[in-house]
Design a protein around this motif. Structure first.
Motif, short mmCIF file in Angstrom:
data_model
loop_
_atom_site.label_atom_id
_atom_site.label_comp_id
_atom_site.label_asym_id
_atom_site.label_seq_id
_atom_site.Cartn_x
_atom_site.Cartn_y
_atom_site.Cartn_z
N PRO A 1 46.84 58.68 -2.44
CA PRO A 1 47.28 57.41 -3.26
C PRO A 1 46.89 57.04 -4.51
N GLU A 2 45.55 57.38 -4.60
CA GLU A 2 44.88 57.15 -5.98
C GLU A 2 44.93 58.35 -6.72
N GLY A 3 45.74 59.45 -6.75
CA GLY A 3 45.67 60.53 -7.41
C GLY A 3 44.60 61.68 -6.87
N ILE A 4 44.78 62.83 -7.35
CA ILE A 4 43.96 64.24 -7.05
C ILE A 4 42.69 64.01 -7.82
N LYS A 5 41.58 64.11 -7.40
CA LYS A 5 40.11 64.10 -7.96
C LYS A 5 39.80 65.35 -8.16
N ASP A 6 39.78 66.26 -7.43
CA ASP A 6 39.53 67.75 -7.24
C ASP A 6 40.49 68.46 -6.83
N LYS A 7 40.91 69.70 -7.76
CA LYS A 7 41.90 70.60 -7.29
C LYS A 7 41.66 71.41 -5.84
N GLU A 8 40.33 71.33 -5.53
CA GLU A 8 39.86 72.13 -3.99
C GLU A 8 40.22 71.16 -3.15
N ASP A 9 40.41 70.12 -3.19
CA ASP A 9 40.75 69.12 -2.06
C ASP A 9 42.14 69.29 -1.57
N ILE A 10 43.06 70.02 -2.50
CA ILE A 10 44.39 70.33 -2.10
C ILE A 10 44.39 71.36 -1.06
N LEU A 11 43.51 72.28 -1.29
CA LEU A 11 43.30 73.37 -0.06
C LEU A 11 42.93 72.63 1.09
N GLY A 12 42.01 71.89 1.33
CA GLY A 12 41.74 71.25 2.29
C GLY A 12 42.74 70.64 2.91
N VAL A 13 43.45 69.69 2.05
CA VAL A 13 44.39 68.81 2.77
C VAL A 13 45.57 69.81 3.38
N LEU A 14 45.91 71.13 2.56
CA LEU A 14 46.90 71.77 2.94
C LEU A 14 46.66 72.60 4.13
N SER A 15 45.53 72.70 4.47
CA SER A 15 44.75 73.50 5.57
C SER A 15 45.15 72.54 6.84
N LEU A 16 44.70 71.13 6.66
CA LEU A 16 44.99 70.19 7.53
C LEU A 16 46.48 70.02 8.00
N ILE A 17 47.37 69.99 6.96
CA ILE A 17 48.87 69.99 7.30
C ILE A 17 49.08 71.36 8.18
#
Length: 732
Positions: A84-100
């Motif tokens: 909701p407050e934007g992506i602070k680090d591109k590596e977080d995208i991989l963690g979130v995608l893995s969670l999904i």
């Protein structure tokens, strides 16, 4: 075949102890007092026969249009909810995608598609189906209306021995001996039902708002208020077409959603190769660990957004009654899960190169040439997603009404071929007003998403809790498997729930507030209903007293057939003596009719009526009319004809010779002379000395609800010109 008193007594005792085989005759048992143990085996098998592959493929195609809209449209709003407050680090995208990815695989695929679907109630799913399954294997119901003969119904499936293991027996005994546990299970069922209906409110809001919001990509000058009002118009239109029925509204949606799934999968593949194929590394669950280690509390809070990728998973189970297990499993594995996962992978690949677009991730990631076709499909898919949970809400309310857990409201059966397809006008209006109110109040999908997450996770946890109980008590599952389930799927869902509750103030209170209102209505109604039933049960007329009444020469006997309605299953309601003292006249053929809801979905019509003669040589009978929670009450002429035919069939089996012919002629004459319906109308009042809470609940709230809803004669379509009512006050 005739039975001696000694033989009948022996059979009844064996039945109570769970020893008597239900396949043998029980026609002579006393229906007034005998209750059945919840266990035992049954000759009944699942009424749904195994379908051939052609039928399975057809149903799998229809599943896509009816069930998967919510899960299929979740890519519209999940990633904005996670960041909701934007992506602070591109590596977080991989963690979130893995969670999904692993959330969908573990919760949607493993839990619902391959485990929960097996806990169906003769082919029907949902929270009440789980509750009815438990009620059938243990005396969990707070109303003592069990009968030995109910297990003779072919759909009353009890396949497993009652005490195969010590653990199952211990759990069953604990439940049956504790009123606290019985109340808790009922309350949990009501909460689960309320949360599913809450989904029926929030799904249309978040889906339609997300889809319509995509138009701002093409027309940036449109304000959020304009998007909100367009969404309101679509929502009102959606609820107006519900009266035409699921059959007409829903089955035309499958081709639209097939195209939707194809396009989101294609766009996902396109974005994957165009932007960053490296996101495939998210298949490694180690990225989840790294995401939590790095972000700590923020990672836990973001789970409230991740859970939105699972919205609609409960619909896989709740809508099972329209299809079968194989069709849901096939369409889930072949279409739903692959398409949705590809959509998320494509979005994350796009965001790795365009992190600032996360608030509009879905529409920003669409190739420009495909924007308008995809926008139109998104709006249509959002409407379809709304349809699935609206229809599920109607079915759930129908179950609640049938089992005495919701006030009597009008249930319209919209299809002559599919009895499970219903429309409830009052609930439709309530859902419409609530949806419009939520849309106008919150205006954006972020706040609605916070509310949505709590509703979804509460249903997940409740379903898992019931499933563990079923594993222990009914399936007799190995304890190690149960522990593994609790420590994996159960623990994951509890963690998700804790994250969504963190957002309680930011909109999360909404489903809990709605659930509080719904549960209060359901509990007040169920409490008054039970108190009235228990009063009648405690003051029921004994067989000897009833015999004396009907033998009294001062009672005038009238031509025709009299049907005396009562909700009491064991014995005759005390309203009958009140009626006789007021109107000292009885019909020559008298039948005490009790309408009973069994904890099963449907009762075959040939097994619906259960008769017993009250007094030898007299044309006075008891009749239990049994319905499942998805059965529809037919028109009164059809009911009257069926009852008359079944009564004559009972007489043929009960007596022989000249007496049989004489009684058959008398019944035929009574039917020709006309049927009169006699019904007690009891007002429930709290007894003297009751607490103020009980007086408030019974005297005001329950009686107010009773006056506002349909009366019993309306529910059973009894013609007013042939109806005679007698009033009585019950001090409970």
């Amino acid at each position: 075949m005739a039975y001696s008193e000694e033989e009948r007594s022996r059979q009844e005792q064996q039945q109570v102890q769970g020893q008597y085989e239900p396949g043998t005759s029980l026609a002579k048992k006393d229906l007034f007092d005998l209750e059945a143990d919840g266990g035992g085996s049954s000759r009944g098998q699942n009424a749904r026969q195994k379908a051939d592959w052609g039928t399975i493929l057809k149903l799998a195609f229809q599943c896509i249009g009816i069930v998967y809209g919510d899960l299929g449209t979740s890519p519209l709003y999940v990633l904005p909810g996670v960041f909701p407050e934007g992506i602070k680090d591109k590596e977080d995208i991989l963690g979130v995608l893995s969670l999904i990815i692993y959330s969908i695989i573990i919760i949607t695929l493993i839990k619902y598609v391959f485990i929960v679907l097996a806990a169906n109630d003769n082919g029907d799913g949902g929270t009440f189906a789980l509750y009815s399954l438990i009620c059938r294997h243990a005396k969990v119901s707070l109303i003592p209306n069990q009968q030995a003969e109910d297990k003779e119904v072919s759909t009353y499936k009890l396949d497993l021995p009652n005490r195969r293991t010590k653990m199952a027996s211990a759990v069953k005994s604990s439940i049956e001996s504790s009123h606290v546990i019985k109340y808790f299970i009922l309350f949990t069922t009501m909460l689960g039902v309320s949360m599913v209906i809450g989904d029926g409110i929030l799904t249309p809001c978040i889906s339609v708002l997300s889809a319509v919001g995509g138009i701002r990509e093409a027309v940036p000058s449109l304000s959020q208020d304009v998007v909100m009002w367009i969404s309101v118009v679509i929502l009102i239109s959606l609820f107006q077409v519900q009266r035409f029925g699921t059959d007409k509204v829903g089955y035309t949606f499958a081709p639209v959603l097939v195209l939707w799934f194809a396009l989101i999968a294609f766009i996902g593949i396109f974005n994957f190769f165009k932007y960053d194929p490296g996101v495939i590394k998210a298949i490694n669950p180690w990225y989840i660990v790294k995401y939590f280690v790095k972000n700590k509390k923020d990672a836990w809070i973001s789970l409230g957004g991740v859970i939105l990728c699972l919205t609609g998973s409960e619909a896989l189970f709740a809508d099972l009654g329209h299809f079968n297990i194989r069709s849901v499993q096939l369409s889930s594995c072949a279409v739903l899960v692959p398409s949705v996962l590809l959509a998320y992978i494509g979005q994350c690949s796009y965001l790795r190169k365009n992190t600032k677009d996360v608030t509009e991730a879905f529409f920003r990631s669409i190739p420009k040439s495909m924007y308008w076709p995809q926008f139109v499909l998104a709006v249509l898919a959002a409407i379809i997603a709304s349809q699935s949970l609206i229809s599920a809400s109607f079915s759930i309310i129908q179950q609640c009404v049938a089992l005495g857990s919701f006030p009597r409201i009008k249930v319209v059966h919209t299809s002559a071929e599919h009895e499970g397809q219903v429309y409830v006008p009052e609930i439709n209006t309530l859902l419409m007003l609530a949806c419009v109110g939520v849309t106008l109040g919150f205006k954006n999908t972020l706040t609605i998403g916070n509310a949505y997450g709590i509703a979804v996770t509460c249903v997940f946890v409740i379903t898992s809790s019931f499933l563990v109980l079923i594993m222990i008590m009914i399936w007799k599952t190995n304890i190690i498997v149960i522990i593994i389930y609790i420590l994996t799927i159960g623990l994951i869902e509890v963690i998700f729930l804790s994250s969504t509750l963190y957002k309680f103030i930011d909109g999360g209170y909404l489903p809990l507030l709605f659930a509080l209102i719904m549960v209060s209505i359901m509990f007040i109604w169920n409490y008054g209903y039970r108190k009235k039933y228990m009063y009648e049960l405690e003051h029921k007329i004994a067989v000897e007293t009833l015999t004396d009444i009907v033998s009294d020469e001062r009672i005038h006997r009238l031509n025709g057939l009299g049907l005396f309605y009562s909700q009491l299953v064991h014995g005759v309601s005390p309203i009958f003596t009140h009626y006789v003292s007021s109107v000292p006249a009885l019909h020559k053929v008298l039948v005490f009719v009790s309408i009973k809801s069994l904890p099963i979905s449907k009762v075959p019509s040939e097994e619906r009526f259960l008769f017993q003669r009250v007094k030898s040589g007299e044309l006075i009978f008891r009749c239990i009319v049994r319905y499942g929670y998805k059965d529809s009450t037919k028109d009164q002429e059809s009911f009257q004809e069926m009852l008359g035919n079944q009564l004559k069939e009972f007489i043929r089996e009960d007596i022989k010779g000249e007496d049989m012919q004489r009684e058959l002629e008398l019944v035929d004459n009574a039917l020709r002379d006309g049927v009169v319906y006699l019904m007690g109308e009891g007002e429930v009042m709290a007894a003297n000395g009751s607490t103020w809470i009980k007086k408030l609940t019974v005297d005001y709230l329950y009686n107010w609800l009773s006056r506002c809803v349909r009366q019993p004669d309306e529910v059973f379509l009894i013609p007013r010109k042939h109806l005679l009512k007698v009033g009585m006050t019950f001090d409970v």
